[in-house]
Write an enzyme that holds these catalytic residues in place. Structure first.
Site, PDB file in Angstrom:
ATOM      1  N   HIS A 185      24.993  -5.295  12.941  1.00 31.95           N
ATOM      2  CA  HIS A 185      25.999  -4.670  13.563  1.00 31.95           C
ATOM      3  C   HIS A 185      25.655  -4.217  15.032  1.00 31.95           C
ATOM      4  CE1 HIS A 185      28.436  -3.455  10.044  1.00 31.95           C
ATOM      5  NE2 HIS A 185      27.245  -3.774   9.395  1.00 31.95           N
ATOM      6  N   ASP A 220      26.147  -2.829  23.617  1.00 34.96           N
ATOM      7  CA  ASP A 220      26.803  -2.122  22.485  1.00 34.96           C
ATOM      8  C   ASP A 220      27.217  -3.670  21.392  1.00 34.96           C
ATOM      9  OD1 ASP A 220      27.411  -0.278  20.541  1.00 34.96           O
ATOM     10  OD2 ASP A 220      28.898   0.671  21.801  1.00 34.96           O
TER      11      ASP A 220
END
Length: 534
Positions: free
Chosen positions: A157, A366
């Site tokens: 993730h 991110d």
């Protein structure tokens, strides 16, 4: 019918009552399990004097939950130590913050071994196992050592760094070798997938054939599956929250009066660029003093991992920067920056997003960043806000109609805020429609179905290609493409096979439904995204 077994670092039993639904992993996995039925296994989030020696699943609806406690020593080494002081900063390219301790690494491997032992008795021969995130990288290898032959997939993730950066981690070759125990590895972006494959080749000597990697007898597929959100559900939350004018929204945005709102929502984490964002907003006000008194920044930043020293320092630093800027730029009746360090429900966040004229999503690095997608999903189609998005967020690969910025350049971010606030309504609508079409076509349902189809072999390679954003086809917008109009050129596709890709509805049809939904839910009255008080 296959049973799905999901393994993640943290598992929250529904009856324990999550205070807030934070979105992201928890929402995505629960959606997948409710659709397929199965088992969710992981750490309870609690510690006990003795390590769990067995777990008893508890069934809630279609899902069984099996949770295990850690000892305090395991929490320190596995979670706070190796996972969050070594892997987390490394994966986010923060080598200067990476701390490696051999005892932490030993604890990390030991917890993964114990999780494998606990999970083994719960598995059935036809189960498909889906393991999530960096805490559990070696888990599949531990299961294979115990004779598990089931299909095992992994989804990462957060970002995966280049081989040169990952190779700075001691025992990096050993750790990355455990990835070859998986049948399918999902990454957020193609860059992350290429970085992992490059690391397997450079550090493990693997052989690459496109997205297929072989190191020993097993072949592993590494592919990008950008995660999405439940777009329709979040859109409805935004409408309901603003209509209800809930107390958090009144209390937090009420002091704005008729002023415009810029919003940031992040965990308090150094990867999110919160301090740099505050500085950029201060730079915006200094460069454009005409906006002083007319716009405010609301930064929602619930603390996390506060017992890790780097996070405690970030907490102090964000307060110091906000205080300094407010003292220098504020007025007796206007505070330019409000930093709220508490968690809100998804409903309240949806209302905040819809109230804000600018969504400021500027992480330093991110994996995806679902806040960017939530901000767009919450907007009023007739008068949407503008998304300012870091080029280092995985979402930037999909959301190209946002204002893409370099978060390290405070002047660039400041100018993007100015551009967003001054953008004409027609341009805001054009960008919004493209962005909404993209996130609706690759939502959480698309993500889970495509990943599981690839893991089980139920889908063709072509069907796994992320859908193209819907094209704008209305008569008015066709006119905008004429020579004297300003338009963005369409990327030429030379090898695409549209018939084999998902076929999202035309953008006009999508937006028609969205607008109709807002009108119906708002009682035939659209709530404008303006600076008027709510």
């Amino acid at each position: 019918m296959m049973r799905l077994v999901v393994v993640s670092n943290r598992v929250t039993m529904p009856e324990r009552g999550e205070k807030v639904a934070a979105g992201g992993l928890a929402v995505a996995l629960r959606s997948a399990l409710e659709a397929h039925g199965g088992l969710w296994f992981g750490w309870s989030g609690s510690t006990s004097a003795e390590p769990s020696s067995r777990v008893e699943p508890a069934r809630v609806g279609k899902v069984s939950y099996a949770i295990a406690d850690l000892t305090e020593a395991e929490r320190q080494s596995y979670y706070l130590g190796f996972s969050n002081r070594a892997l987390w900063p490394l994966m986010h390219y923060r080598l200067g913050l990476t701390e490696f301790d051999r005892s932490d690494y030993t604890g990390y491997l030991a917890v993964n071994r114990r999780f494998a032992r606990l999970l083994l008795p719960l598995l059935q021969p036809d189960d498909v196992i889906w393991i999530h995130d960096y805490h559990l990288i070696p888990l599949a290898a531990e299961l294979r050592r115990r004779g598990v032959t089931n299909r095992i997939g992994y989804f990462h993730h957060i970002p995966w760094p280049s081989a040169e950066v990952f190779g700075a981690l001691p025992f990096s070759a050993t750790l990355i070798s455990t990835m070859t125990a998986y049948d399918l590895i999902g990454m957020q972006t193609q860059t992350d997938a290429d970085n992992l494959i490059g690391g397997l080749v450079a550090l493990r000597g693997a052989q690459r054939d496109g997205e297929r990697v072989r190191a020993g007898p097993r072949e592993t597929i590494v592919r990008a599956f950008p995660i999405g959100i439940d777009v329709e559900s979040f859109r409805k939350l935004a409408v309901a929250s603003v209509r209800a004018a809930t107390q958090p929204i009144r209390a937090t945005t009420g002091p704005l009066g008729g002023r415009k709102l810029v919003i940031g929502v992040d965990r308090l984490d150094y990867s999110k660029g919160i301090v740099q964002r505050l500085e950029a907003f201060g730079q915006f006000l200094r460069s454009h003093p005409e906006h002083r008194g007319n716009v405010g920044l609301l930064q929602i930043a619930p603390p996390s991992r506060s017992d890790v020293p780097e996070y405690a320092e970030l907490d102090r630093q964000s307060d110091e920067v906000a205080g300094r800027l407010n003292a220098a730029l504020g007025e007796f009746d206007w505070t330019p920056i409000r930093v709220v360090k508490k968690a809100y429900s998804r409903s309240a966040l949806a209302g905040f997003y819809r109230r804000a004229q600018v969504g400021l999503v500027t992480p330093m690095r991110d994996g995806m960043n679902l806040v960017a997608k939530e901000y767009i999903a919450a907007q009023n189609p007739e008068d949407p806000g503008v998304l300012v998005l870091s080029r280092f967020a995985g979402a930037a690969h999909q959301m190209r109609e946002a204002l893409i910025v370099n978060p390290y350049d405070t002047h660039e971010v400041a100018e993007a805020i100015r551009t967003a606030l001054a953008m004409p309504q027609s341009e805001r609508m054009r960008r919004f429609e493209r962005l909404y079409g993209t996130i609706a076509a690759s939502d959480i349902g698309w993500w889970t179905s495509r990943y599981l189809a690839a893991l089980t072999g139920a889908g063709s390679d072509d069907s796994l290609v992320p859908p193209e954003p819907p094209r704008r086809t209305s008569r008015t917008r066709r006119a905008a493409a004429e020579p004297n109009a300003t338009s963005r050129p369409t990327t030429k596709k030379t090898t695409a096979k549209p018939a084999k890709k998902p076929a999202p509805a035309a953008n006009d049809a999508v937006m028609s439904e969205v607008r109709a939904g807002f009108r119906q839910e708002d009682g035939a009255k659209l709530l404008p995204n303006t600076a008027s008080p709510r």
